[in-house]
Write an enzyme that holds these catalytic residues in place. Structure first.
Site, short mmCIF file in Angstrom:
data_model
loop_
_atom_site.label_atom_id
_atom_site.label_comp_id
_atom_site.label_asym_id
_atom_site.label_seq_id
_atom_site.Cartn_x
_atom_site.Cartn_y
_atom_site.Cartn_z
N HIS A 158 -2.53 -67.46 -8.16
CA HIS A 158 -2.97 -66.65 -7.01
C HIS A 158 -4.32 -66.00 -7.26
O HIS A 158 -4.64 -64.98 -6.67
CB HIS A 158 -1.94 -65.55 -6.72
CG HIS A 158 -0.55 -66.02 -6.45
ND1 HIS A 158 0.28 -66.52 -7.42
CD2 HIS A 158 0.18 -66.04 -5.31
CE1 HIS A 158 1.46 -66.83 -6.90
NE2 HIS A 158 1.44 -66.55 -5.61
N GLU B 82 4.48 -72.02 0.06
CA GLU B 82 4.84 -72.17 -1.36
C GLU B 82 6.08 -73.05 -1.54
O GLU B 82 6.39 -73.47 -2.66
CB GLU B 82 5.10 -70.79 -2.00
CG GLU B 82 3.83 -69.99 -2.20
CD GLU B 82 4.06 -68.58 -2.76
OE1 GLU B 82 3.06 -67.95 -3.15
OE2 GLU B 82 5.21 -68.09 -2.78
N HIS C 255 8.73 -65.34 -6.63
CA HIS C 255 7.96 -64.86 -7.79
C HIS C 255 7.13 -63.60 -7.47
O HIS C 255 6.04 -63.42 -8.01
CB HIS C 255 7.06 -65.99 -8.31
CG HIS C 255 6.07 -66.50 -7.30
ND1 HIS C 255 5.65 -67.81 -7.28
CD2 HIS C 255 5.41 -65.89 -6.27
CE1 HIS C 255 4.76 -67.97 -6.31
NE2 HIS C 255 4.60 -66.81 -5.68
N HIS D 121 7.49 -66.10 3.92
CA HIS D 121 6.71 -64.87 3.85
C HIS D 121 5.28 -65.10 4.32
O HIS D 121 4.74 -66.19 4.20
CB HIS D 121 6.73 -64.20 2.47
CG HIS D 121 6.18 -64.96 1.29
ND1 HIS D 121 6.59 -66.21 0.91
CD2 HIS D 121 5.26 -64.59 0.35
CE1 HIS D 121 5.97 -66.58 -0.20
NE2 HIS D 121 5.14 -65.62 -0.55
C1 DHB Z 1 4.35 -61.26 -2.46
C2 DHB Z 1 4.89 -62.56 -2.46
C3 DHB Z 1 4.25 -63.58 -3.17
O1 DHB Z 1 4.69 -64.88 -3.21
C4 DHB Z 1 3.11 -63.32 -3.89
O2 DHB Z 1 2.56 -64.32 -4.60
C5 DHB Z 1 2.56 -62.04 -3.89
C6 DHB Z 1 3.18 -61.02 -3.17
C7 DHB Z 1 5.01 -60.14 -1.73
O3 DHB Z 1 5.95 -60.35 -0.93
O4 DHB Z 1 4.62 -58.99 -1.96
FE FE Z 2 3.20 -66.23 -4.21
#
Ligand code: DHB
Ligand code: FE
Length: 282
Positions: A61, A242, A12, A195
């Site tokens: 977030h 997540e 997302h 990530h």
């Molecule tokens: C990114 C990934 C995320 O899950 C998020 O909530 C905000 C940014 C990213 O990779 O930039």
């Molecule tokens: Fe996220």
């Protein structure tokens, strides 16, 4: 009775929210092509199954909940949900229709089942909710589907354990299937896969672990639910946690599902992007 037809997962990332309106142009861009290539089969599946309601399991977030006020589990019970400026420059898109009657049925049922959630009659939805909706309903053509936001804390520790989330998903599944209306319900789990956005390991990606998760979530989700949050952070980065949102979705689908489609691509922004379409066995 209400019937769960299947589940969808997708990353997302906010930059996708900015790319979606430019998809026609970006679909031939080398950076975006392998990402957007995953979506047509998923959109065709959504068109075919025609869900009446989408339960969207995601994390906020900082738009609706901030560090001063952070429920572990929260369920929307509003007539309408809107997004707003989060600071990423993502467009404000048409509001989403709610289904307060089904929301309150689910809230009553999961509380009865031991999940003391926060109920939200007002709720702004952030990129964790809007980016997947824009991806699966191109041109923001989601006016025919009602939505119920289910928000899980993945931002401020302590986070709920993967097993707790899997069981919360099972409780949501029981709630949906005890709803006395002939509707088709789709369950979405957003975010992931590996990530980490900040700190020493910023940019960390673990393809091997991501592919293991995409494999086992189909028929051995409990194996994945046995990881701890610390395991998930180690193996897939701080924001890779997540994945609990995917496990919640998977819990709702019940024992037997089959994979209709998937896509995996490293990377958009800092994130290993992944998409799955799971169909619940009849
Ligand atoms: C990114 C990934 C995320 O899950 C998020 O909530 C905000 C940014 C990213 O990779 O930039
Ligand atoms: Fe996220």
């Amino acid at each position: 009775m209400a019937r769960i037809i299947g589940g969808l997962t997708t990353s997302h990332i906010p930059s996708i929210g900015n790319a979606v309106p430019r998809e026609a142009e970006l679909v031939s861009d080398p950076y975006w092509k392998p990402f957007f290539a995953g979506y047509p089969p998923a959109r065709a599946w959504v068109e075919k199954v025609k869900p009446d309601v989408a339960i969207v399991i995601y994390n906020d977030h900082g738009l609706n909940f901030f560090l001063n006020n952070m429920p572990t589990f929260a369920i929307g019970a509003a007539f309408e949900y809107r997004n707003a400026d989060e600071g990423w420059g993502i467009p404000t898109i048409p509001p989403f229709h709610g289904d307060p009657e089904l929301s309150w049925h689910i809230i009553n049922s999961v509380v009865e089942d031991g999940f003391d959630i926060a109920s939200c009659q007002e709720m702004l939805v952030d990129h964790g909710f809007t980016v997947p909706m824009s991806l699966f309903w191109p041109g923001n053509s989601y006016s025919g589907v009602k939505t119920i936001p289910v928000c899980i804390n993945t931002v401020q520790h302590p986070l709920p354990s993967p097993m707790r989330c899997f069981k919360f998903g099972q409780a949501i599944g029981r709630a949906i299937e005890s709803y006395d209306k002939d509707i088709k319900v789709l369950v979405m789990g957003t975010g992931g896969l590996s990530h980490q956005l900040d700190g020493e390991r910023a940019g960390y990606i673990n393809k091997e672990f991501d592919l293991l998760c995409m494999d086992k979530i189909v028929s051995e989700p409990e194996t994945l639910a046995r990881y701890s949050i610390v395991d998930l952070v180690r193996l897939s980065g701080a924001q890779g946690a997540e994945f609990i949102l995917w496990l919640t979705m998977r819990g709702a689908l019940g024992d037997k599902v089959s994979k209709v489609h998937s896509n995996y691509y490293v990377a958009i922004s800092n994130t290993a992007t992944a998409l799955m379409v799971l169909e619940k066995a009849a």
